[in-house]
Design an enzyme around this catalytic site. Sequence first.
Site, PDB file in Angstrom:
ATOM      1  N   CYS A 137     -45.592  48.844 -13.973  1.00  0.00           N
ATOM      2  CA  CYS A 137     -44.475  49.617 -13.421  1.00  0.00           C
ATOM      3  C   CYS A 137     -44.584  49.854 -11.909  1.00  0.00           C
ATOM      4  O   CYS A 137     -43.590  49.748 -11.174  1.00  0.00           O
ATOM      5  CB  CYS A 137     -44.348  50.949 -14.154  1.00  0.00           C
ATOM      6  SG  CYS A 137     -45.904  51.737 -14.562  1.00  0.00           S
ATOM      7  N   HIS A 184     -42.383  57.156 -10.595  1.00  0.00           N
ATOM      8  CA  HIS A 184     -43.529  56.854  -9.734  1.00  0.00           C
ATOM      9  C   HIS A 184     -43.063  56.771  -8.280  1.00  0.00           C
ATOM     10  O   HIS A 184     -41.967  56.276  -8.004  1.00  0.00           O
ATOM     11  CB  HIS A 184     -44.134  55.488 -10.089  1.00  0.00           C
ATOM     12  CG  HIS A 184     -44.826  55.416 -11.417  1.00  0.00           C
ATOM     13  ND1 HIS A 184     -45.100  56.504 -12.212  1.00  0.00           N
ATOM     14  CD2 HIS A 184     -45.335  54.344 -12.076  1.00  0.00           C
ATOM     15  CE1 HIS A 184     -45.734  56.107 -13.304  1.00  0.00           C
ATOM     16  NE2 HIS A 184     -45.885  54.806 -13.254  1.00  0.00           N
TER      17      HIS A 184
HETATM   18  N1  LIG Z   1     -45.073  54.215 -20.011  1.00  0.00           N
HETATM   19  C1  LIG Z   1     -44.797  53.439 -18.980  1.00  0.00           C
HETATM   20  O1  LIG Z   1     -44.242  53.878 -17.942  1.00  0.00           O
HETATM   21  C2  LIG Z   1     -45.134  51.989 -19.041  1.00  0.00           C
HETATM   22  C3  LIG Z   1     -44.660  51.164 -18.023  1.00  0.00           C
HETATM   23  C4  LIG Z   1     -44.935  49.809 -18.078  1.00  0.00           C
HETATM   24  C5  LIG Z   1     -45.673  49.307 -19.116  1.00  0.00           C
HETATM   25  N2  LIG Z   1     -46.141  50.140 -20.100  1.00  0.00           N
HETATM   26  C6  LIG Z   1     -46.914  49.534 -21.200  1.00  0.00           C
HETATM   27  O2  LIG Z   1     -46.129  49.592 -22.399  1.00  0.00           O
HETATM   28  C7  LIG Z   1     -46.996  49.745 -23.515  1.00  0.00           C
HETATM   29  C8  LIG Z   1     -46.565  50.970 -24.325  1.00  0.00           C
HETATM   30  O3  LIG Z   1     -46.631  52.117 -23.499  1.00  0.00           O
HETATM   31  P1  LIG Z   1     -45.973  53.514 -23.937  1.00  0.00           P
HETATM   32  O4  LIG Z   1     -46.094  54.364 -22.739  1.00  0.00           O
HETATM   33  O5  LIG Z   1     -44.643  53.316 -24.560  1.00  0.00           O
HETATM   34  O6  LIG Z   1     -47.015  54.011 -25.090  1.00  0.00           O
HETATM   35  P2  LIG Z   1     -46.785  55.052 -26.273  1.00  0.00           P
HETATM   36  O7  LIG Z   1     -45.731  56.046 -25.930  1.00  0.00           O
HETATM   37  O8  LIG Z   1     -48.136  55.538 -26.628  1.00  0.00           O
HETATM   38  O9  LIG Z   1     -46.222  54.154 -27.499  1.00  0.00           O
HETATM   39  C9  LIG Z   1     -47.023  53.222 -28.160  1.00  0.00           C
HETATM   40  C10 LIG Z   1     -46.214  52.506 -29.231  1.00  0.00           C
HETATM   41  O10 LIG Z   1     -47.049  51.527 -29.864  1.00  0.00           O
HETATM   42  C11 LIG Z   1     -47.007  51.730 -31.263  1.00  0.00           C
HETATM   43  N3  LIG Z   1     -48.267  51.382 -31.917  1.00  0.00           N
HETATM   44  C12 LIG Z   1     -49.489  51.939 -31.729  1.00  0.00           C
HETATM   45  N4  LIG Z   1     -50.397  51.375 -32.562  1.00  0.00           N
HETATM   46  C13 LIG Z   1     -49.711  50.455 -33.294  1.00  0.00           C
HETATM   47  C14 LIG Z   1     -50.074  49.569 -34.333  1.00  0.00           C
HETATM   48  N5  LIG Z   1     -51.338  49.515 -34.814  1.00  0.00           N
HETATM   49  N6  LIG Z   1     -49.117  48.769 -34.865  1.00  0.00           N
HETATM   50  C15 LIG Z   1     -47.842  48.833 -34.421  1.00  0.00           C
HETATM   51  N7  LIG Z   1     -47.437  49.648 -33.447  1.00  0.00           N
HETATM   52  C16 LIG Z   1     -48.360  50.463 -32.885  1.00  0.00           C
HETATM   53  C17 LIG Z   1     -46.747  53.216 -31.435  1.00  0.00           C
HETATM   54  O11 LIG Z   1     -46.280  53.470 -32.744  1.00  0.00           O
HETATM   55  P3  LIG Z   1     -46.580  54.885 -33.507  1.00  0.00           P
HETATM   56  O12 LIG Z   1     -45.547  55.838 -32.980  1.00  0.00           O
HETATM   57  O13 LIG Z   1     -46.382  54.533 -34.940  1.00  0.00           O
HETATM   58  O14 LIG Z   1     -47.980  55.270 -33.165  1.00  0.00           O
HETATM   59  C18 LIG Z   1     -45.694  53.426 -30.349  1.00  0.00           C
HETATM   60  O15 LIG Z   1     -44.436  52.965 -30.806  1.00  0.00           O
HETATM   61  C19 LIG Z   1     -48.412  49.833 -22.957  1.00  0.00           C
HETATM   62  O16 LIG Z   1     -48.984  48.534 -22.993  1.00  0.00           O
HETATM   63  C20 LIG Z   1     -48.192  50.275 -21.532  1.00  0.00           C
HETATM   64  O17 LIG Z   1     -49.230  49.872 -20.695  1.00  0.00           O
HETATM   65  C21 LIG Z   1     -45.880  51.463 -20.092  1.00  0.00           C
END
Ligand SMILES: NC(=O)c1ccc[n+]([C@@H]2O[C@H](COP(=O)([O-])OP(=O)(O)OC[C@H]3O[C@@H](n4cnc5c(N)ncnc54)[C@H](OP(=O)(O)O)[C@@H]3O)[C@@H](O)[C@H]2O)c1
Length: 354
Positions: A139, A254
């Site tokens: 991001c 950010h």
């Molecule tokens: N947040 C940001 O600003 C941002 C920006 C760019 C990239 N990213 C990237 O995007 C990704 C997700 O980030 P996030 O912030 O959205 O994280 P998050 O809010 O923690 O969400 C994680 C997601 O992954 C799912 N998950 C976890 N374990 C799993 C499993 N064993 N099988 C299937 N699904 C599973 C979770 O499902 P449950 O609800 O069932 O646990 C939830 O839907 C990361 O790689 C992060 O680095 C994030």
Amino acid sequence: MRVAVVGATGAVGSTILGVMRERSFAADEIVPFASERSAGRTIAYGERAARASGRSQIGDGDLTVVALSEGAIAGFDLALFSAGSTISAEWAPKFADAGAVVVDNSSQWRMHDDVPLVVSEVNPDALDGHRGIVANPNCTTMQTVMALGPILQAAGIERVVMSSYQAVSGTGQRAVEELHQQAEAVIEAQELPAPTVYPHQIAFNVLPQVETFKDGDDYTTEERKCMRETSKILGRDDIGVSATCARVPVFTGHSVSANVQTRDPLSPDECRQLLGGAPGVTVIDDPANGLYPTALDAAGRDDVLVGRIRRDPSHERCLNLWIVGNNLRKGAATNAVQLAELLHVRGLLRATRA
Ligand SMILES: NC(=O)c1ccc[n+]([C@@H]2O[C@H](COP(=O)([O-])OP(=O)(O)OC[C@H]3O[C@@H](n4cnc5c(N)ncnc54)[C@H](OP(=O)(O)O)[C@@H]3O)[C@@H](O)[C@H]2O)c1
């Protein structure tokens, strides 16, 4: 088109659903995947995303969450992944082998030679070479290259020094809750719960650590991503990039301070004109009247906001810029959906299936 959204209950995944709905994405069916913990839950197509990104629009149409399993991944044209690197490492190739093109938000595939790392306004043609997996950049990198891309085209770039001030939603939902709980405890003069997401208290604090110091490195993994991904997206490994990333107690949005050394002279006015005409960028730059982008201004927005454009008095070919972006929208979900649209429009979804 059948679309899988993997990680649909998370901060990014729920925003992806909201962005797809807002842009009337051409899907015949959307299947939200998450872990066993969430299986069977219904999520509104857009509602949570609207709240997360600061928009008041409420979506409708419930979707039922499906647990990720071998038996459930066949028959998709497209899979938008945001479930972390471990899940992407295992499941993105499986979806691609089953015929989908994967757009992955994790860092797992970004630096692989045969995986394009694409910002829709900066290097869309990189999509042409995809082999089933396309990576969405980090991001902080994303919003920074939105400003650097036009500058590179117009005046060349020799070196960039960037410092970030990153919101907690960049870490995911648990971090948002941690900041809420700590802030509440401080304000109500209660004992603070021990931090579980960050190594130190984040409420009313600034942490000069985003992600981890891997294998004794003195740069964090986030800083390494900013440096490497910037070079890959701009297609130039001769541009020096130096990054310091800090976590601040902001929920979403950010901010990046960038010091950009150009090859050719570029005045602040020329830079303002250039970025004012760049797709996906909005210049807000009238500091005398208190006008410059803040993290809160990025709420609900897809465009990257740039202000404080000024000459670096220590170098005649250096400019300083303040770049603000919504980490959940353009920094993740919106760019992923834009890439999906480009893949569809350019006929690149079927290309790998032949
Ligand atoms: N947040 C940001 O600003 C941002 C920006 C760019 C990239 N990213 C990237 O995007 C990704 C997700 O980030 P996030 O912030 O959205 O994280 P998050 O809010 O923690 O969400 C994680 C997601 O992954 C799912 N998950 C976890 N374990 C799993 C499993 N064993 N099988 C299937 N699904 C599973 C979770 O499902 P449950 O609800 O069932 O646990 C939830 O839907 C990361 O790689 C992060 O680095 C994030």
